[in-house]
Each structure stands twice: as C-alpha cells, then as structure tokens.
Design a protein around this motif. Structure first.
Motif, PDB file in Angstrom:
ATOM      1  N   ASP A  85       6.273   2.767   6.166  1.00  0.00           N
ATOM      2  CA  ASP A  85       7.017   4.019   6.126  1.00  0.00           C
ATOM      3  C   ASP A  85       6.439   5.001   7.146  1.00  0.00           C
ATOM      4  O   ASP A  85       5.429   4.711   7.797  1.00  0.00           O
ATOM      5  N   LYS A  86       7.061   6.157   7.283  1.00  0.00           N
ATOM      6  CA  LYS A  86       6.644   7.110   8.313  1.00  0.00           C
ATOM      7  C   LYS A  86       5.294   7.749   8.022  1.00  0.00           C
ATOM      8  O   LYS A  86       4.708   8.379   8.880  1.00  0.00           O
ATOM      9  N   TRP A  87       4.774   7.580   6.802  1.00  0.00           N
ATOM     10  CA  TRP A  87       3.467   8.122   6.436  1.00  0.00           C
ATOM     11  C   TRP A  87       2.366   7.075   6.552  1.00  0.00           C
ATOM     12  O   TRP A  87       1.238   7.316   6.201  1.00  0.00           O
ATOM     13  N   GLY A  88       2.716   5.892   7.020  1.00  0.00           N
ATOM     14  CA  GLY A  88       1.727   4.836   7.187  1.00  0.00           C
ATOM     15  C   GLY A  88       1.531   3.968   5.964  1.00  0.00           C
ATOM     16  O   GLY A  88       0.682   3.096   5.951  1.00  0.00           O
ATOM     17  N   GLY A  89       2.308   4.190   4.919  1.00  0.00           N
ATOM     18  CA  GLY A  89       2.258   3.332   3.740  1.00  0.00           C
ATOM     19  C   GLY A  89       2.984   2.031   4.020  1.00  0.00           C
ATOM     20  O   GLY A  89       3.668   1.887   5.032  1.00  0.00           O
ATOM     21  N   LYS A 122       3.352  -9.270   0.963  1.00  0.00           N
ATOM     22  CA  LYS A 122       3.178 -10.451   0.108  1.00  0.00           C
ATOM     23  C   LYS A 122       1.710 -10.860   0.067  1.00  0.00           C
ATOM     24  O   LYS A 122       1.070 -11.015   1.104  1.00  0.00           O
ATOM     25  N   VAL A 123       1.202 -11.039  -1.150  1.00  0.00           N
ATOM     26  CA  VAL A 123      -0.184 -11.447  -1.364  1.00  0.00           C
ATOM     27  C   VAL A 123      -0.177 -12.689  -2.254  1.00  0.00           C
ATOM     28  O   VAL A 123       0.534 -12.728  -3.257  1.00  0.00           O
ATOM     29  N   TYR A 124      -0.960 -13.692  -1.893  1.00  0.00           N
ATOM     30  CA  TYR A 124      -1.018 -14.953  -2.636  1.00  0.00           C
ATOM     31  C   TYR A 124       0.382 -15.532  -2.874  1.00  0.00           C
ATOM     32  O   TYR A 124       0.675 -16.061  -3.934  1.00  0.00           O
ATOM     33  N   SER A 125       1.277 -15.369  -1.937  1.00  0.00           N
ATOM     34  CA  SER A 125       2.631 -15.925  -1.906  1.00  0.00           C
ATOM     35  C   SER A 125       3.586 -15.405  -2.972  1.00  0.00           C
ATOM     36  O   SER A 125       4.771 -15.350  -2.739  1.00  0.00           O
ATOM     37  N   HIS A 126       3.115 -15.015  -4.146  1.00  0.00           N
ATOM     38  CA  HIS A 126       4.023 -14.671  -5.239  1.00  0.00           C
ATOM     39  C   HIS A 126       3.791 -13.269  -5.808  1.00  0.00           C
ATOM     40  O   HIS A 126       4.239 -12.976  -6.907  1.00  0.00           O
ATOM     41  N   CYS A 127       3.104 -12.429  -5.078  1.00  0.00           N
ATOM     42  CA  CYS A 127       2.833 -11.068  -5.523  1.00  0.00           C
ATOM     43  C   CYS A 127       3.219 -10.108  -4.400  1.00  0.00           C
ATOM     44  O   CYS A 127       2.892 -10.340  -3.244  1.00  0.00           O
ATOM     45  N   THR A 128       3.944  -9.051  -4.735  1.00  0.00           N
ATOM     46  CA  THR A 128       4.347  -8.055  -3.755  1.00  0.00           C
ATOM     47  C   THR A 128       3.583  -6.767  -4.028  1.00  0.00           C
ATOM     48  O   THR A 128       3.511  -6.304  -5.158  1.00  0.00           O
ATOM     49  N   LEU A 129       3.039  -6.191  -2.974  1.00  0.00           N
ATOM     50  CA  LEU A 129       2.156  -5.041  -3.092  1.00  0.00           C
ATOM     51  C   LEU A 129       2.704  -3.865  -2.281  1.00  0.00           C
ATOM     52  O   LEU A 129       3.181  -4.045  -1.172  1.00  0.00           O
ATOM     53  N   THR A 130       2.630  -2.678  -2.871  1.00  0.00           N
ATOM     54  CA  THR A 130       2.962  -1.445  -2.169  1.00  0.00           C
ATOM     55  C   THR A 130       1.701  -0.593  -2.124  1.00  0.00           C
ATOM     56  O   THR A 130       1.078  -0.349  -3.156  1.00  0.00           O
ATOM     57  N   LEU A 131       1.303  -0.177  -0.928  1.00  0.00           N
ATOM     58  CA  LEU A 131       0.105   0.645  -0.749  1.00  0.00           C
ATOM     59  C   LEU A 131       0.478   1.963  -0.081  1.00  0.00           C
ATOM     60  O   LEU A 131       1.349   1.998   0.781  1.00  0.00           O
ATOM     61  N   LEU A 132      -0.242   3.026  -0.465  1.00  0.00           N
ATOM     62  CA  LEU A 132       0.028   4.366   0.038  1.00  0.00           C
ATOM     63  C   LEU A 132      -1.247   4.995   0.574  1.00  0.00           C
ATOM     64  O   LEU A 132      -2.343   4.667   0.116  1.00  0.00           O
ATOM     65  N   ASN A 133      -1.099   5.913   1.496  1.00  0.00           N
ATOM     66  CA  ASN A 133      -2.217   6.712   1.978  1.00  0.00           C
ATOM     67  C   ASN A 133      -2.283   7.969   1.122  1.00  0.00           C
ATOM     68  O   ASN A 133      -1.409   8.823   1.210  1.00  0.00           O
TER      69      ASN A 133
END
Length: 123
Positions: free
Chosen positions: A25-29, A34-45
């Motif tokens: 996204d525009k804030w760098g998040g 995809k982590v370990y093929s079957h997990c989806t991760l959202t990370l934020l600053n």
C-alpha cells in the motif's frame, strides 16, 4: 527504512515466504504475503518503527496444523533479534475458527500484553 521493508529484507531468499503474492500500500504496508504456502499475512508500519500485524489467515484445510503458530514464531524471532516491537488488534472474523476470547489468549500466550490500543509485544 520502514518496519515492513526491514522484515522483508531480512527474509529475502527465504523459501517459506512468497513475495510474488504481496500487494504494497502507499504507506509501505503489505497484504497478501504468503507464508509457508497456506498462510496469508498482512503487515503494517506502526508508530515509532514498530511492526503491526494486520491479519494472519490460515487456509481452511490447513487450520490447526501449526502454520499460524509457525508464522507467529517467525515474526517473534525477527522482532527479538532486531529489537522490534510488534503490535496488533486481536479480533475474530466471521470466517475464523477462533472466537475473540480464544484469539486473545492465543496472542497473550505468545507474550503480547493487552493495552487500551490493542496488544503489544516488546522485545
């Protein structure tokens, strides 16, 4: 450099992370990581350089397999090694197998502490 990019840079070449699915996204998040093929991760600053965990979602057929815990361990290890504070808001979604109370306990068992602004884990 922002917290999300520092995390991703630390894991360049890690076969457990598929950055091709990531949407920045525009804030760098980032979402859709995809982590370990079957997990989806959202990370934020988050403020003060902390790394915010927006969402961890394990695919339905792989829940209760340990992938979510493994993903959290990766984040915790990174945070401890790099003295990064992790933040999150523990809340269950309608598609989640855990209710909010169980989800809060899951995070608290990993060292997160409840604050008026959500949960925090300092390294």
């Amino acid at each position: 450099m922002k917290a999300v990019h520092k995390f991703l840079e630390a894991y360049i070449g890690d076969s457990n992370i598929d950055k091709s699915t990531a949407i920045f996204d525009k804030w760098g998040g980032v979402k859709g990581l995809k982590v370990y093929s079957h997990c989806t991760l959202t990370l934020l600053n988050d403020a003060n350089g902390s790394l915010g965990i927006g969402n961890i979602e394990v695919e339905t057929g792989f829940r209760s397999s340990g992938i979510g815990r493994k993903t959290m361990k990766m984040l915790l290890d990174y945070a401890d090694t790099n003295s990064v504070t992790l933040t999150l808001y523990a809340r269950s979604h309608s598609f989640s197998p855990l209710d909010t109370y169980s989800l809060v306990r899951w995070y608290e068992n990993m060292g997160f502490i409840k604050t008026p602004r959500g949960h925090i884990r300092k390294s």
